[in-house]
Design an enzyme around this catalytic site. Structure first.
Site, PDB file in Angstrom:
ATOM      1  N   ALA A   1      98.097  32.841 -18.368  1.00 61.76           N
ATOM      2  CA  ALA A   1      97.760  32.520 -19.762  1.00 61.76           C
ATOM      3  C   ALA A   1      96.390  31.862 -19.798  1.00 61.76           C
ATOM      4  CB  ALA A   1      98.810  31.591 -20.363  1.00 61.76           C
TER       5      ALA A   1
ATOM      6  N   ALA B   1      93.856  29.551 -22.615  1.00 61.63           N
ATOM      7  CA  ALA B   1      93.690  28.899 -23.919  1.00 61.63           C
ATOM      8  C   ALA B   1      92.337  28.197 -23.965  1.00 61.63           C
ATOM      9  CB  ALA B   1      94.827  27.917 -24.164  1.00 61.63           C
TER      10      ALA B   1
ATOM     11  N   ASP C   1     104.453  18.438 -29.623  1.00 65.87           N
ATOM     12  CA  ASP C   1     103.784  19.743 -29.718  1.00 65.87           C
ATOM     13  C   ASP C   1     104.814  20.850 -29.479  1.00 65.87           C
ATOM     14  OD1 ASP C   1     101.638  21.412 -30.143  1.00 65.87           O
ATOM     15  OD2 ASP C   1     100.906  21.337 -28.081  1.00 65.87           O
TER      16      ASP C   1
END
Length: 549
Positions: free
Chosen positions: A130, A132, A287
């Site tokens: 991933a 970000a 979060d």
């Protein structure tokens, strides 16, 4: 200001004006210097008049890059500040950026480890799992035990990029606060400072690892929440190594149904987890969007959650927890006078607030909610509407309460997505009532006395002297208060004058630089720069000297 920061400032101004954000500020509040600043960028016009305000703001954030995208995402949770239409537009922002080169990732990992990756890991995957705006994730296998792990490493130079953009945001927020007035409900400077605290915490991966360890220990063997194991000896400020988990994304309803997951149990467990974190542990994951929550593949009839990314955590004071619990109980008892009292007692609004007017405002907002069944009432929406109402009475919402409200809205949305018939009130009421009886009843009082007794026993002999000292200090305080207020008002007047001159000078210098680069006439470029420098010197000299009050 460096050349790089000037270019970035121009890029931000250009993008904002290109989407006509200046037009969203009401003309009646625009002072003369704002109009002057707008005229200096006369060639930049709104190219998106067909789009509504929220969409324009979203596109600006999107164009300015990762730091602004995350800021927009945070703003989307501030529904006490923004209208729902604006918040929903900003919620569409996606924190997705292209991955950086794996060779750079290896270098950064080895720099943190102080040795080669091969010393600790086998099968390091060069393809990111991933990517970000803040970090990137790779997978590997630990040499020591053969277990699959995840390595999360910060992006190169991300700290400097964040710091530069935050500096510009702070300047823009202070300018907006001057234009809109300090009493404006948007409070731009406050919002930017909240964002600074949040994103700077996310830049410290070691802190994220420590948060994960604490949350994991709080729910060990709970059967409701699992946090991946952190290999603390391999965790640093820019790198963390954790156990790799296998689970189903909580948003993948098809996969959850296919494995026969008990969605009712899962939804109720989510609500219980939230209230347990807030009221039992005073340490909650703030979060919990769907990308950070997975569901176990094993025991689908008795499922548990898997939580990731503990970079943003929230805590509340004991007083805030009690007032919050009492607020919910008072709301469901339709005791609006008690709600108004609680906001004043807690210090969330001023003690000078007209309690009758505040009670009436709360009633106007809350009473229509009871036109629907209790199981359809949203805790998060109740809290949001109460905060919005309190802001009209000058409440400054503390960052931790904002995190709580955001998390509660996430949890409720998740619970109703999993099981639309979820009755939040029936799930939470026993927990709140039990907690209140333990805190406020005889059991709670006995616990507090036991906890505080050693302190008061130690301080009792000093009590007469402390009383005398406080009375003496009170007299001196009253005497000095008027002098301090006079000095402060004079300082503020000087500061406003200085700010106007410095802002105007900065714009003139930037315009002069742009004109020079575009081969404009020398008198126009040098003249603009010269006037800018003169105004800067005047503004600098007129700055108030720092004094201790």
């Amino acid at each position: 200001m460096t050349v790089t920061s000037i270019r970035r400032a121009y890029q931000v101004i250009k993008t904002a004006l290109h989407y006509g954000l200046d037009e969203l500020i009401p003309s009646k509040v625009k002072p003369w210097y704002f109009r002057l600043l707008r005229c200096t960028f006369f060639w930049l016009r709104n190219q998106h008049k067909d789009k509504v305000g929220g969409e324009r703001l979203k596109l600006v954030m999107q164009e300015l890059g990762p730091v602004y995208i995350k800021f927009g995402q945070m703003l989307s949770t501030r529904r006490d500040l923004l209208d729902d239409e604006w918040a929903e537009e900003l919620a569409m922002l996606q924190d997705r950026v292209p991955p950086f080169d794996s060779s750079i990732a290896r270098e950064m990992i080895e720099l943190e480890l102080g040795t080669s990756i091969d010393t600790y890991f086998d099968d390091f995957d060069n393809t990111p799992l991933a990517s970000a705006s803040i970090s990137q994730v790779h997978t590997a296998t630990l040499k020591s035990n053969g277990k699959a792990v995840v390595l999360k490493v910060l992006r190169p130079n991300v700290e400097a990029q964040v710091d530069a953009d935050l500096h510009l945001m702070s300047q823009a927020a202070n300018f907006l606060e001057t234009v809109l007035g300090h009493g404006n409900r948007l409070r731009p400077a406050e919002v930017v400072e909240d964002y600074r605290t949040t994103i700077e915490g996310e830049l410290n991966l070691k802190l994220e690892a420590l948060n994960a360890v604490k949350l994991r220990n709080n729910f060990l063997d709970s059967g409701s929440l699992y946090i991946p194991y952190m290999y603390e000896e391999l965790c640093f400020t820019r790198l963390i190594v954790m156990e790799r988990i296998e689970g189903i994304p909580v948003s993948d309803m098809a996969a959850l149904k296919a494995q026969g997951t008990n969605l009712k149990v899962l939804a109720e467990r989510g609500v219980e987890l939230f209230f347990t974190q807030v009221f039992r542990d005073n340490f909650f994951h703030a979060d919990m969007h769907p990308g950070n929550i997975f569901v176990s593949r094993e025991h689908p009839e008795d499922p548990y959650y898997i939580g990731l990314d503990c970079g943003i955590m929230g805590t509340l004071t004991e007083e805030d927890k009690r007032y919050l619990a009492e607020n919910f109980l008072a709301f469901f008892n339709r005791d609006y006078h008690r709600i108004a009292q609680l906001y004043i007692e807690s210090g969330w609004v001023s003690p000078d607030t007209d309690i009758a007017a505040f009670e009436q405002a709360v009633k106007v907002v809350c009473e229509p909610m009871f036109n629907k069944p209790l199981d359809e009432i949203s805790f998060g929406h109740v809290l949001l509407e109460l905060f919005r109402t309190a802001r009209r009475f000058d409440m400054v919402v503390q960052p931790q309460l904002v995190l709580l409200e955001k998390t509660l809205l996430y949890i409720e949305g998740l619970g109703r997505q999993l099981y639309p018939q979820l009755d939040l009130w029936q799930t939470a009421k026993p927990f709140l009532e039990k907690w209140m009886s333990e805190q406020v009843g005889p059991k709670g009082m006995a616990s507090k006395i036991k906890k505080e007794f050693p302190y008061w026993a130690d301080k009792l002999p000093e009590l007469p002297e402390l009383v005398y000292d406080n009375l003496k200090m009170g007299r001196n305080f009253v005497k000095s208060q008027n002098q301090m207020l006079d000095r402060y008002l004079k300082q503020q007047q000087k500061a406003h004058k200085s700010n106007y001159l410095l802002i105007t000078s900065a714009v003139l210098v930037i315009c002069g630089t742009i004109l020079f680069n575009q081969n404009a006439t020398l008198w126009a470029s040098y003249g603009s720069i010269t006037v800018g420098v003169v105004l800067w010197l005047l503004g600098w000299r007129s700055r108030p000297k720092k004094r201790k009050f």
